[in-house]
Motif scaffolding. Structure first.
Motif, mmCIF file in Angstrom:
data_model
loop_
_atom_site.group_PDB
_atom_site.id
_atom_site.type_symbol
_atom_site.label_atom_id
_atom_site.label_comp_id
_atom_site.label_asym_id
_atom_site.label_seq_id
_atom_site.Cartn_x
_atom_site.Cartn_y
_atom_site.Cartn_z
ATOM 1 N N VAL A 195 0.827 -1.210 0.000
ATOM 2 C CA VAL A 195 0.000 0.000 0.000
ATOM 3 C C VAL A 195 0.858 1.256 0.000
ATOM 4 C CG1 VAL A 195 -1.854 1.242 1.161
ATOM 5 C CG2 VAL A 195 -1.821 -1.254 1.200
ATOM 6 N N GLY A 196 1.916 1.265 0.819
ATOM 7 C CA GLY A 196 2.733 2.468 0.924
ATOM 8 C C GLY A 196 3.614 2.726 -0.278
ATOM 9 N N ALA A 197 3.900 1.685 -1.077
ATOM 10 C CA ALA A 197 4.760 1.858 -2.249
ATOM 11 C C ALA A 197 4.039 1.480 -3.533
ATOM 12 C CB ALA A 197 6.028 1.024 -2.088
ATOM 13 N N LEU A 198 3.564 0.227 -3.643
ATOM 14 C CA LEU A 198 2.969 -0.238 -4.897
ATOM 15 C C LEU A 198 1.666 0.478 -5.215
ATOM 16 C CD1 LEU A 198 3.229 -2.316 -7.218
ATOM 17 C CD2 LEU A 198 1.881 -3.896 -5.833
ATOM 18 N N VAL A 199 0.715 0.484 -4.281
ATOM 19 C CA VAL A 199 -0.571 1.150 -4.522
ATOM 20 C C VAL A 199 -0.393 2.661 -4.574
ATOM 21 C CG1 VAL A 199 -2.875 1.588 -3.583
ATOM 22 C CG2 VAL A 199 -1.946 -0.724 -3.553
ATOM 23 N N SER A 200 0.475 3.193 -3.699
ATOM 24 C CA SER A 200 0.702 4.633 -3.692
ATOM 25 C C SER A 200 1.243 5.112 -5.036
ATOM 26 C CB SER A 200 1.683 4.991 -2.574
ATOM 27 O OG SER A 200 1.674 6.373 -2.311
ATOM 28 N N THR A 201 2.106 4.306 -5.655
ATOM 29 C CA THR A 201 2.580 4.614 -7.003
ATOM 30 C C THR A 201 1.485 4.333 -8.028
ATOM 31 O OG1 THR A 201 4.826 3.998 -6.337
ATOM 32 C CG2 THR A 201 4.409 4.169 -8.697
ATOM 33 N N GLY A 202 0.742 3.249 -7.812
ATOM 34 C CA GLY A 202 -0.329 2.874 -8.731
ATOM 35 C C GLY A 202 -1.437 3.899 -8.818
ATOM 36 N N TRP A 203 -1.764 4.571 -7.706
ATOM 37 C CA TRP A 203 -2.764 5.632 -7.765
ATOM 38 C C TRP A 203 -2.386 6.661 -8.829
ATOM 39 C CZ3 TRP A 203 -2.377 6.073 -1.794
ATOM 40 C CH2 TRP A 203 -3.369 5.284 -1.182
ATOM 41 N N GLY A 204 -1.109 7.023 -8.856
ATOM 42 C CA GLY A 204 -0.672 8.053 -9.790
ATOM 43 C C GLY A 204 -0.563 7.566 -11.216
ATOM 44 N N ILE A 205 -0.070 6.335 -11.420
ATOM 45 C CA ILE A 205 0.140 5.831 -12.785
ATOM 46 C C ILE A 205 -1.150 5.299 -13.393
ATOM 47 C CG2 ILE A 205 1.321 4.050 -14.146
ATOM 48 C CD1 ILE A 205 3.728 4.363 -12.360
ATOM 49 N N VAL A 206 -1.889 4.510 -12.634
ATOM 50 C CA VAL A 206 -3.123 3.897 -13.155
ATOM 51 C C VAL A 206 -4.275 4.883 -13.126
ATOM 52 C CG1 VAL A 206 -4.765 2.008 -12.846
ATOM 53 C CG2 VAL A 206 -2.328 1.612 -12.471
ATOM 54 N N GLY A 207 -4.300 5.754 -12.120
ATOM 55 C CA GLY A 207 -5.328 6.783 -12.054
ATOM 56 C C GLY A 207 -6.664 6.309 -11.515
ATOM 57 N N THR A 208 -6.658 5.436 -10.523
ATOM 58 C CA THR A 208 -7.915 4.968 -9.932
ATOM 59 C C THR A 208 -7.760 4.781 -8.435
ATOM 60 O OG1 THR A 208 -9.608 3.220 -9.978
ATOM 61 C CG2 THR A 208 -7.341 2.532 -10.290
ATOM 62 N N THR A 209 -8.875 4.937 -7.709
ATOM 63 C CA THR A 209 -8.896 4.635 -6.276
ATOM 64 C C THR A 209 -9.600 3.310 -6.013
ATOM 65 O OG1 THR A 209 -10.957 5.883 -6.017
ATOM 66 C CG2 THR A 209 -8.886 7.071 -5.609
ATOM 67 N N GLY A 210 -9.901 2.554 -7.074
ATOM 68 C CA GLY A 210 -10.679 1.332 -6.938
ATOM 69 C C GLY A 210 -9.888 0.102 -6.540
ATOM 70 N N PHE A 211 -8.718 0.280 -5.956
ATOM 71 C CA PHE A 211 -7.891 -0.878 -5.581
ATOM 72 C C PHE A 211 -8.534 -1.792 -4.528
ATOM 73 C CE2 PHE A 211 -4.509 1.756 -7.488
ATOM 74 C CZ PHE A 211 -3.998 0.825 -8.371
ATOM 75 N N PRO A 212 -9.291 -1.276 -3.542
ATOM 76 C CA PRO A 212 -9.923 -2.200 -2.593
ATOM 77 C C PRO A 212 -10.790 -3.253 -3.272
ATOM 78 C CG PRO A 212 -10.018 0.022 -1.738
ATOM 79 C CD PRO A 212 -9.506 0.132 -3.147
ATOM 80 N N LEU A 213 -11.609 -2.839 -4.228
ATOM 81 C CA LEU A 213 -12.442 -3.799 -4.946
ATOM 82 C C LEU A 213 -11.591 -4.725 -5.805
ATOM 83 C CD1 LEU A 213 -15.202 -4.893 -5.706
ATOM 84 C CD2 LEU A 213 -15.351 -3.126 -7.492
ATOM 85 N N ALA A 214 -10.540 -4.191 -6.420
ATOM 86 C CA ALA A 214 -9.648 -5.027 -7.232
ATOM 87 C C ALA A 214 -9.015 -6.114 -6.368
ATOM 88 C CB ALA A 214 -8.562 -4.161 -7.879
ATOM 89 N N PHE A 215 -8.625 -5.771 -5.143
ATOM 90 C CA PHE A 215 -8.055 -6.766 -4.238
ATOM 91 C C PHE A 215 -9.062 -7.865 -3.911
ATOM 92 C CE2 PHE A 215 -5.080 -3.259 -2.696
ATOM 93 C CZ PHE A 215 -3.982 -3.780 -3.361
#
Length: 499
Positions: free
Chosen positions: A40-60
């Protein structure tokens, strides 16, 4: 690769250390390969910026359900096949030895990408932390080399020593992640808690890239069979570690990624992440803002240690894949040797260490971004490789049990694997259809380079297996047999001499 005639090997040097790992130790290798703070602190935090979505909880949640379906057949197969090269051996015995060898080379590439990518995250985060707190300007690659040396040394020690190091780091991390969740949810942006990140509307436009990030986050759940030769009560240990690991990952990833976006403001998370893409993202600055400087400092320290723990875990997994392939003569036989003093697969460990050094030096010389290019690109590309292997293994489970049910019920040997294969196929299509969005670039070399590389290595593996079948049938027949490979090779050679 070697097609040498069979010789009687040392029993000690050809076997991993047995009965050294219980359920907690095997779980440590699974969970620390994808540590919550790192994800969350590195992969998702970077992913928010590159992928452009906050929908990671549902993706998980979606990916966890798919992987749980897969795990029923995967664990069932582990009851009948004990091999440190789990994916490789399952594919070999399920859908054919040539495809198994092709999968083995894909596995080596994927796990190496995952492992070496972590050197970039470690160097970048520690360099930034030391600059902020002590005013020290230390190049990221110098700090990456410190981690590289740490992993190189521990990789040659007893596997239970490694697991104890991982256990301490993971325990501290889970406690801190829980504290962070409380801080985030008690300080929601705008005074209200939003459930939008759990909705399909937040995910649908970026589902493919988000699935790829989620798959990368869950890499490690499959590690239990890799350590089955070293586990006590193998069947119970593998099943418990696999499903418990999945559950802990799901809860920590989904809850923490949601809580963090709630505290930042769901409508502001992507914007903040894009603004802070080169400095690690908004996760820890938000922790410090809402919980105090101490929380940010503790979080950063544990993020750095969790990256180190994950690097060690991936290193152990990669070394054991190389060991499995060397023992079965798919790779040169010296890879199939262990150190008498520790039982560690020495050649595989050293090989992985050399690759790590080469990548760090390359990125340092070229001046490439250690967080975006080394960590995110290589890490998610490694995750895609694991997704390919999981899909192939799910298909292999079906064919393996179709030939002989081996006393397994219809759910674990047929229904769950079929559902998992269909779902994994859909996820894979979504990922490959959105690779440019995932990597945040339209550069064709970057977008198609990794899939082409996987295909090339798979073809090389298939061709080598077919060559092996022609020049050394005993070695070919031993593919996928694990610890029984040498016995089978010797029996085949003796039978040939009699004829």
């Amino acid at each position: 690769m070697s097609a040498a005639s069979p010789v009687r090997p040392s029993v000690v040097s050809q076997a991993l250390a047995r009965d050294r790992l219980g359920v907690p130790s095997v779980i440590m290798f699974a969970l620390t390969a994808a540590a919550p703070l790192m994800v969350v602190g590195a992969l998702v935090s970077t992913g928010w910026g590159i992928v452009g979505t906050t929908g990671f909880p549902l993706a998980f949640v979606i990916i966890a359900i798919v992987l749980a379906l897969f795990s029923f057949g995967y664990v069932a197969m582990s009851r009948h096949i004990t091999n440190a090269g789990a994916f490789y051996s399952y594919i070999a015995q399920g859908i054919g030895k040539p495809l198994g060898v092709g999968g083995a080379l894909v596995a080596l590439v994927a796990y190496n990408l995952l492992q070496v990518g972590l050197y970039g995250a470690f160097g970048a985060f520690l360099s930034q932390f030391l600059a902020d707190k002590a005013g020290w300007d230390i190049k990221w690659w110098i700090l990456s080399l410190v981690l590289w040396l740490f992993v190189a040394v521990l990789g040659l020690l007893r596997v239970d020593v490694n697991s104890k190091v991982l256990m301490v780091l993971l325990g501290a991390e889970l406690i801190v992640v829980t504290i962070f969740d409380v801080i985030f949810l008690s300080h929601p942006a705008g005074g209200s808690v939003s459930l939008e990140p759990w909705t399909w509307g937040a995910l649908k436009d970026s589902a493919g890239p988000a699935f790829a990030v989620a798959v990368t986050a869950f890499v490690g759940f499959e590690a239990a069979p890799v350590f089955s030769e070293e586990a006590r009560s193998k069947n119970r240990t593998v099943a418990a570690a696999t499903f418990l690991g999945l559950a802990v990952m799901l809860v920590s990833y989904a809850l923490t990624s949601w809580a963090a976006s709630v505290s930042m403001g769901v409508d502001q998370t992507v914007k903040l992440a894009q603004q802070m893409l080169d400095t690690g993202g908004p996760f820890f600055p938000t922790v410090a803002e809402k919980g105090g400087a101490w929380a940010g400092d503790v979080g950063n320290v544990l993020l750095i240690t969790s990256v180190a723990a994950a690097a060690l875990s991936y290193h152990n997994t990669t070394a054991r894949y190389a060991f499995a392939l060397g023992r079965e003569r798919v790779l040169p036989s010296f890879f199939g040797r262990t150190l008498p003093c520790s039982g560690a697969p020495a050649s595989g460990s050293i090989f992985q260490t050399v690759i790590g050094l080469a990548v760090i030096v390359l990125f340092a010389v070229e001046g490439w971004n250690p967080l975006v290019h080394l960590f995110f690109w290589l890490g998610t590309s490694g995750g895609i490789g694991v997704l390919l292997l999981v899909t192939a293994t799910s298909l292999s489970v079906i064919f393996y049990f179709l030939r002989d049910a081996r006393g397994e019920g219809a759910w674990v040997r047929l229904i769950a694997p079929i559902l998992a294969t269909i779902a994994l196929g859909y996820v894979m299509w979504q990922v490959f259809d959105n690779l440019s969005l995932l990597l945040g670039t339209e550069d064709k070399t970057a977008v198609y380079g990794f899939p082409i590389a996987y295909g090339a290595f798979a073809v090389v593996g298939i061709v080598w297996a077919l060559i092996l079948r022609g020049i050394s049938r005993p070695d070919y027949d031993a593919i996928g047999l694990g610890a029984r490979a040498n016995t089978a090779r010797l029996e085949a050679a003796e039978a040939a001499e009699v004829r």
